[in-house]
Design a protein around this motif. Structure first.
Motif, PDB file in Angstrom:
ATOM      1  N   VAL A  62      -6.539  14.628-107.503  1.00  0.00           N
ATOM      2  CA  VAL A  62      -7.967  14.885-107.745  1.00  0.00           C
ATOM      3  C   VAL A  62      -8.542  13.916-108.776  1.00  0.00           C
ATOM      4  N   GLY A  63      -7.775  12.877-109.097  1.00  0.00           N
ATOM      5  CA  GLY A  63      -8.275  11.832-109.981  1.00  0.00           C
ATOM      6  C   GLY A  63      -8.368  12.202-111.444  1.00  0.00           C
ATOM      7  N   LEU A  64      -7.515  13.127-111.894  1.00  0.00           N
ATOM      8  CA  LEU A  64      -7.622  13.594-113.281  1.00  0.00           C
ATOM      9  C   LEU A  64      -6.291  13.577-114.035  1.00  0.00           C
ATOM     10  N   ARG A  76     -12.222  20.995-110.666  1.00  0.00           N
ATOM     11  CA  ARG A  76     -11.074  20.350-110.026  1.00  0.00           C
ATOM     12  C   ARG A  76      -9.769  20.777-110.695  1.00  0.00           C
ATOM     13  N   ILE A  77      -9.792  20.931-112.011  1.00  0.00           N
ATOM     14  CA  ILE A  77      -8.599  21.423-112.717  1.00  0.00           C
ATOM     15  C   ILE A  77      -8.327  22.880-112.329  1.00  0.00           C
ATOM     16  N   ALA A  78      -9.383  23.680-112.173  1.00  0.00           N
ATOM     17  CA  ALA A  78      -9.202  25.084-111.766  1.00  0.00           C
ATOM     18  C   ALA A  78      -8.555  25.173-110.389  1.00  0.00           C
ATOM     19  N   ILE A  79      -8.915  24.254-109.487  1.00  0.00           N
ATOM     20  CA  ILE A  79      -8.288  24.222-108.165  1.00  0.00           C
ATOM     21  C   ILE A  79      -6.816  23.849-108.299  1.00  0.00           C
ATOM     22  N   CYS A  80      -6.519  22.854-109.128  1.00  0.00           N
ATOM     23  CA  CYS A  80      -5.118  22.473-109.363  1.00  0.00           C
ATOM     24  C   CYS A  80      -4.331  23.645-109.941  1.00  0.00           C
ATOM     25  N   ARG A  81      -4.950  24.367-110.863  1.00  0.00           N
ATOM     26  CA  ARG A  81      -4.245  25.496-111.489  1.00  0.00           C
ATOM     27  C   ARG A  81      -3.874  26.550-110.439  1.00  0.00           C
ATOM     28  N   ALA A  82      -4.777  26.816-109.525  1.00  0.00           N
ATOM     29  CA  ALA A  82      -4.458  27.772-108.458  1.00  0.00           C
ATOM     30  C   ALA A  82      -3.337  27.244-107.574  1.00  0.00           C
ATOM     31  N   LEU A  83      -3.342  25.939-107.290  1.00  0.00           N
ATOM     32  CA  LEU A  83      -2.320  25.344-106.422  1.00  0.00           C
ATOM     33  C   LEU A  83      -0.949  25.292-107.093  1.00  0.00           C
ATOM     34  N   MET A  84      -0.914  25.340-108.412  1.00  0.00           N
ATOM     35  CA  MET A  84       0.366  25.320-109.128  1.00  0.00           C
ATOM     36  C   MET A  84       1.253  26.503-108.734  1.00  0.00           C
ATOM     37  N   MET A  85       0.643  27.589-108.256  1.00  0.00           N
ATOM     38  CA  MET A  85       1.398  28.799-107.907  1.00  0.00           C
ATOM     39  C   MET A  85       1.882  28.795-106.457  1.00  0.00           C
ATOM     40  N   ASN A  86       1.703  27.669-105.759  1.00  0.00           N
ATOM     41  CA  ASN A  86       2.129  27.551-104.356  1.00  0.00           C
ATOM     42  C   ASN A  86       1.556  28.681-103.481  1.00  0.00           C
ATOM     43  N   PRO A  87       0.232  28.879-103.511  1.00  0.00           N
ATOM     44  CA  PRO A  87      -0.354  30.000-102.771  1.00  0.00           C
ATOM     45  C   PRO A  87      -0.305  29.798-101.262  1.00  0.00           C
ATOM     46  N   GLU A  88      -0.353  30.909-100.545  1.00  0.00           N
ATOM     47  CA  GLU A  88      -0.449  30.869 -99.083  1.00  0.00           C
ATOM     48  C   GLU A  88      -1.895  30.765 -98.625  1.00  0.00           C
ATOM     49  N   VAL A  89      -2.815  31.184 -99.486  1.00  0.00           N
ATOM     50  CA  VAL A  89      -4.238  31.142 -99.161  1.00  0.00           C
ATOM     51  C   VAL A  89      -5.012  30.846-100.437  1.00  0.00           C
ATOM     52  N   MET A  90      -6.119  30.125-100.288  1.00  0.00           N
ATOM     53  CA  MET A  90      -7.007  29.848-101.419  1.00  0.00           C
ATOM     54  C   MET A  90      -8.337  30.547-101.182  1.00  0.00           C
ATOM     55  N   LEU A  91      -8.768  31.328-102.164  1.00  0.00           N
ATOM     56  CA  LEU A  91     -10.049  32.018-102.114  1.00  0.00           C
ATOM     57  C   LEU A  91     -11.010  31.312-103.073  1.00  0.00           C
ATOM     58  N   PHE A  92     -12.160  30.889-102.564  1.00  0.00           N
ATOM     59  CA  PHE A  92     -13.144  30.184-103.371  1.00  0.00           C
ATOM     60  C   PHE A  92     -14.418  31.017-103.450  1.00  0.00           C
ATOM     61  N   ASP A  93     -14.838  31.363-104.678  1.00  0.00           N
ATOM     62  CA  ASP A  93     -16.048  32.165-104.863  1.00  0.00           C
ATOM     63  C   ASP A  93     -17.170  31.266-105.371  1.00  0.00           C
ATOM     64  N   GLU A  94     -17.949  30.722-104.435  1.00  0.00           N
ATOM     65  CA  GLU A  94     -19.066  29.835-104.754  1.00  0.00           C
ATOM     66  C   GLU A  94     -18.652  28.782-105.784  1.00  0.00           C
ATOM     67  N   PRO A  95     -17.660  27.951-105.449  1.00  0.00           N
ATOM     68  CA  PRO A  95     -17.058  27.059-106.444  1.00  0.00           C
ATOM     69  C   PRO A  95     -17.959  25.949-106.951  1.00  0.00           C
ATOM     70  N   THR A  96     -19.098  25.716-106.279  1.00  0.00           N
ATOM     71  CA  THR A  96     -19.989  24.638-106.744  1.00  0.00           C
ATOM     72  C   THR A  96     -21.296  25.165-107.327  1.00  0.00           C
ATOM     73  N   SER A  97     -21.467  26.481-107.394  1.00  0.00           N
ATOM     74  CA  SER A  97     -22.778  27.030-107.760  1.00  0.00           C
ATOM     75  C   SER A  97     -23.131  26.782-109.229  1.00  0.00           C
ATOM     76  N   ALA A  98     -22.129  26.578-110.091  1.00  0.00           N
ATOM     77  CA  ALA A  98     -22.412  26.355-111.511  1.00  0.00           C
ATOM     78  C   ALA A  98     -22.465  24.872-111.863  1.00  0.00           C
ATOM     79  N   LEU A  99     -22.381  24.011-110.856  1.00  0.00           N
ATOM     80  CA  LEU A  99     -22.291  22.573-111.110  1.00  0.00           C
ATOM     81  C   LEU A  99     -23.625  21.867-110.970  1.00  0.00           C
ATOM     82  N   ASP A 100     -23.776  20.799-111.738  1.00  0.00           N
ATOM     83  CA  ASP A 100     -24.926  19.922-111.546  1.00  0.00           C
ATOM     84  C   ASP A 100     -24.785  19.219-110.200  1.00  0.00           C
ATOM     85  N   PRO A 101     -25.906  18.869-109.562  1.00  0.00           N
ATOM     86  CA  PRO A 101     -25.850  18.294-108.208  1.00  0.00           C
ATOM     87  C   PRO A 101     -24.905  17.109-108.067  1.00  0.00           C
TER      88      PRO A 101
END
Length: 245
Positions: free
Chosen positions: A129-131, A149-174
């Motif tokens: 993710v370039g970080l 992007r770090i939050a996504i990496c943190r979730a992936l660190m646990m080797n999940p079977e599914v990723m749930l995203f709750d409006e992951p871009t809504s708090a971001l600047d355009p």
């Protein structure tokens, strides 16, 4: 796509006190599938997503994950929650830890992963993710897009079977939205099972295999994304799309 259901929702109801939010939702989510959930604000999308890993406890109904009813009181939800990565609107990084510690804390403590192995995995994920050059940085030193992007990496660190995203871009600047959506698109292309509550219609249309329209307390429409957007049937969905497209 593997047509084995990973998550099976049966007759799900959720209410807060006397206010009903979700009524009689039955749906399957399949392995290696990307599903977007769209709908009006306050329509229950985030509540529904949080029910899938019992961050919100359903009022009634059943949710089967890998064939196990996680609503059964005898089920150890923490075991199953480890297999469900969750990415929130507000990142939820630990501000008292640098990026590396944010990434390795859970796998080392919960999965008993070797610390050096966890650090190597953290480096590999952040490289994607370039970080990888920000592993020693503190969350306060990162932009919103970097934090997500770090939050996504943190979730992936646990080797999940599914990723749930709750409006992951809504708090971001355009200008930061694209960098997060690019990571999510890459994750989808890798075969990760993803369920995404989103306002990003282009992502839903181009990346998701299916899109759901959640409104009026239930799923009004559930179709392959190209059909969903080109031929909406529900009057409520037709009206919604006219406003957002």
């Amino acid at each position: 796509m593997d047509k084995t259901p990973l998550i099976q929702v049966r007759s799900l109801y959720k209410s807060f006190d006397d206010t009903s939010v979700i009524e009689n939702v039955t749906i399957d989510f399949y392995k290696n599938e990307v599903v977007s959930i769209i709908g009006p604000s306050g329509g229950g999308k985030s509540t529904f997503l949080r029910c899938l890993n019992l961050l919100e406890k359903p009022t009634s109904g059943h949710i089967l994950f890998d064939g196990v009813d996680i609503c059964d009181k005898r089920t150890d939800i923490n075991v199953h929650r480890q297999k469900m990565g969750m990415v929130f609107q507000q990142f939820n990084l630990f501000n008292n830890m640098n990026v590396m510690k944010n990434l390795i804390a859970a796998p080392v403590k919960i999965l008993k992963m070797d610390a050096e192995e966890a650090k190597e995995k953290a480096f590999q994920l952040t490289s994607k993710v370039g970080l990888s050059d920000r592993l020693e940085a503190w969350p306060s030193e990162l932009s919103g897009g970097m934090k997500q992007r770090i939050a996504i990496c943190r979730a992936l660190m646990m080797n999940p079977e599914v990723m749930l995203f709750d409006e992951p871009t809504s708090a971001l600047d355009p200008e930061m939205i694209g960098e997060v959506l690019d990571v999510m698109k890459s994750l989808a292309e890798s075969g990760m099972t993803m369920i995404v509550v989103t306002h990003e219609m282009r992502f839903a249309r181009e990346v998701s295999a299916r899109t759901l329209f959640l409104a009026n307390k239930h799923i009004e429409e559930d179709k392959p994304s190209h059909i969903f957007f080109d031929n909406p049937e529900s009057p409520a969905l037709q009206s919604f799309l006219k406003k957002v497209l």
